[in-house]
Design an enzyme around this catalytic site. Structure first.
Site, mmCIF file in Angstrom:
data_model
loop_
_atom_site.group_PDB
_atom_site.id
_atom_site.type_symbol
_atom_site.label_atom_id
_atom_site.label_comp_id
_atom_site.label_asym_id
_atom_site.label_seq_id
_atom_site.Cartn_x
_atom_site.Cartn_y
_atom_site.Cartn_z
ATOM 1 N N LYS A 34 0.869 -1.252 -0.015
ATOM 2 C CA LYS A 34 0.084 -0.114 0.002
ATOM 3 C C LYS A 34 1.035 1.171 0.033
ATOM 4 O O LYS A 34 2.235 1.292 -0.084
ATOM 5 C CB LYS A 34 -0.861 0.018 0.986
ATOM 6 C CG LYS A 34 -1.731 -1.410 1.261
ATOM 7 C CD LYS A 34 -2.595 -1.552 0.259
ATOM 8 C CE LYS A 34 -3.292 -3.022 -0.069
ATOM 9 N NZ LYS A 34 -4.357 -3.268 0.855
HETATM 10 C C1 LIG Z 1 -5.101 -4.589 1.355
HETATM 11 C C2 LIG Z 1 -6.646 -4.481 1.152
HETATM 12 C C3 LIG Z 1 -7.524 -4.932 2.521
HETATM 13 C C4 LIG Z 1 -7.095 -5.461 3.572
HETATM 14 O O1 LIG Z 1 -5.863 -4.993 4.269
HETATM 15 P P1 LIG Z 1 -4.862 -5.795 5.084
HETATM 16 O O2 LIG Z 1 -4.284 -4.886 5.819
HETATM 17 O O3 LIG Z 1 -4.274 -6.843 4.102
HETATM 18 O O4 LIG Z 1 -5.586 -6.752 6.088
HETATM 19 C C5 LIG Z 1 -8.902 -4.368 2.329
HETATM 20 N N1 LIG Z 1 -9.514 -4.028 1.341
HETATM 21 C C6 LIG Z 1 -8.516 -3.476 0.332
HETATM 22 C C7 LIG Z 1 -9.430 -2.929 -0.938
HETATM 23 C C8 LIG Z 1 -7.375 -3.719 0.255
HETATM 24 O O5 LIG Z 1 -6.453 -3.500 -0.924
#
Ligand SMILES: *Cc1c(COP(=O)(O)O)cnc(C)c1O
Length: 394
Positions: free
Chosen positions: A191
């Site tokens: 991210k």
């Molecule tokens: C990465 C992601 C999540 C989940 O996040 P985690 O930290 O991996 O649990 C939820 N929604 C979207 C759209 C994502 O890309």
């Protein structure tokens, strides 16, 4: 040949030092770094409350619980997302349904949402919670969603896992809570900023924030003493709700606070990379997604769609050819409702045709803060070599 990932964390010496400092301190979890990270993120977004969590999925789960989602309730989200956006509803015992996307940007289509709400109202089946996903970091049309939220009386959780660092059309940061009840971030390394695993929920609703803070640590309170209880001694604590262990560690929080100080630079660079792709790919048979329509994108992903009218190459061929050259493009997303688990719940392929068409042609090119122009040129040259068989990569 050097492999180019589709995404990658950027860690500075300061980031590493921040984690080492916590390792040398008294508390490596549940210490002061958590509160500091929450406070800096809360100020950055201009929100009333921030609750750090173990990951973005935990943040979605507790956000849904804090808004009262339970058995018999309904949650709607976008099929063009990671499974967590929908799973959070199932965790609460609610029913999950989807709203098809706008092919221009991959976000939930507000027209489709409105049509579905009109039908649901007639049938007495309005959703309790709607979860828009800012796909690839491009903010959804939150002004429009906010109107619908007030007209139909549902709650909104923004799944902003892609959009930490993005801003709305009015310039306010995603997470400020102006258009929704709760916003959740993920700090997974792919991210826009990272704490390794990690997530956060931001809200202006004090009661929801308090409920999430309690649920993240087993539903246990220490102080103030709950009404009607008396401490047996200094060891006393009260479990008042069925919670979870969804805590973030101080190591992660220190890393997060350090990363946050560079977030603006991260987003500027990601946008510059996206602008450069826009220019360099303009003549290829690829459709770019709309960007900057309802605000400023965080450019978590740079997604293109193969235009079958202009090339005989399939998406699978292109992805395989790029992988063979060490360019690790990815695909976002396999529509959630087509996953085996969701088919078992009764969803059928064909139910959300725009999301399915998006999936058939889309792939995501590498974008990350430390990506060099040379690396980007290599991606573009490889694409050119695959899509223009007559031309030779430089
Ligand atoms: C990465 C992601 C999540 C989940 O996040 P985690 O930290 O991996 O649990 C939820 N929604 C979207 C759209 C994502 O890309």
């Amino acid at each position: 040949m050097e492999t180019i990932p589709y995404s990658r964390q950027s860690l500075s010496d300061d980031d590493i030092q921040a984690v080492v400092d916590v390792l040398r301190s008294d508390y490596i979890t549940q210490g002061p770094a958590i509160g500091r990270f929450e406070e800096t993120m809360r100020r950055h977004c201009g929100t009333g409350h921030a609750v750090a969590m173990a990951n973005g999925t935990a943040a979605l789960h507790l956000a849904a619980l804090a808004l009262g989602l339970a058995r018999g309730g309904r949650l709607w989200t976008s099929p063009n997302s990671f499974v967590a956006s929908a799973n959070c509803g199932l965790y609460c015992g609610a029913t999950v349904d989807f709203v098809d996307i706008d092919p221009a940007d991959g976000n939930m289509a507000m027209e489709s949402l409105e049509e579905k709400l009109v039908r649901a109202e007639r049938e007495g089946a309005l959703p309790d919670v709607v979860v828009p996903v800012h796909f690839a970091g491009e903010p959804c049309d939150m002004a429009r969603l906010d109107e619908l939220r007030h007209r139909y009386g549902f709650k909104v959780i923004e799944d902003a896992a892609h959009a930490c660092g993005a801003s709305y059309a009015d310039g306010r940061p995603v997470g400020c809570g102006a258009h929704s009840d709760i916003t959740t971030f993920s700090f997974h390394p792919v991210k826009t900023m990272t704490t390794a695993e990690g997530g956060m929920a931001l809200t202006n609703d004090a009661a929801a924030a308090e409920r999430m803070a309690t649920l993240r640590t087993h539903g246990i309170l220490r102080e103030p003493v709950p009404a009607g209880e008396r401490p047996d001694g200094p060891w006393s604590y009260w479990m008042v709700d069925l919670g979870f262990n969804y805590r973030m560690t101080d190591l992660q929080a220190a890393l997060g606070a350090s990363q946050l100080s560079r977030l603006t630079r991260f987003i500027d660079r990601r946008n510059a990379i996206a602008d450069r792709y826009d220019r360099l790919l303009a003549d290829l048979p690829l459709r770019r997604l709309r960007r900057g329509h309802s605000g400023r994108s965080a450019v978590h992903l740079y997604v293109v769609r193969v235009d079958p009218a202009r090339t005989a190459r399939t998406r699978a061929e292109i992805v395989q050819a790029l992988h063979a050259q060490g360019i690790r493009v990815q695909v976002h997303y396999i529509p959630i409702h087509t996953q085996p688990f969701y088919r078992q719940l009764g969803f059928r392929p064909g139910a959300f045709p725009e999301a399915e068409r998006h999936y058939e042609t889309a792939f995501s090119l590498p974008v990350f803060f430390d990506m060099t122009d040379d690396q980007q040129d290599r991606v573009v040259a490889a694409l050119r070599g695959i899509l223009e068989p007559g031309s030779r990569p430089e």
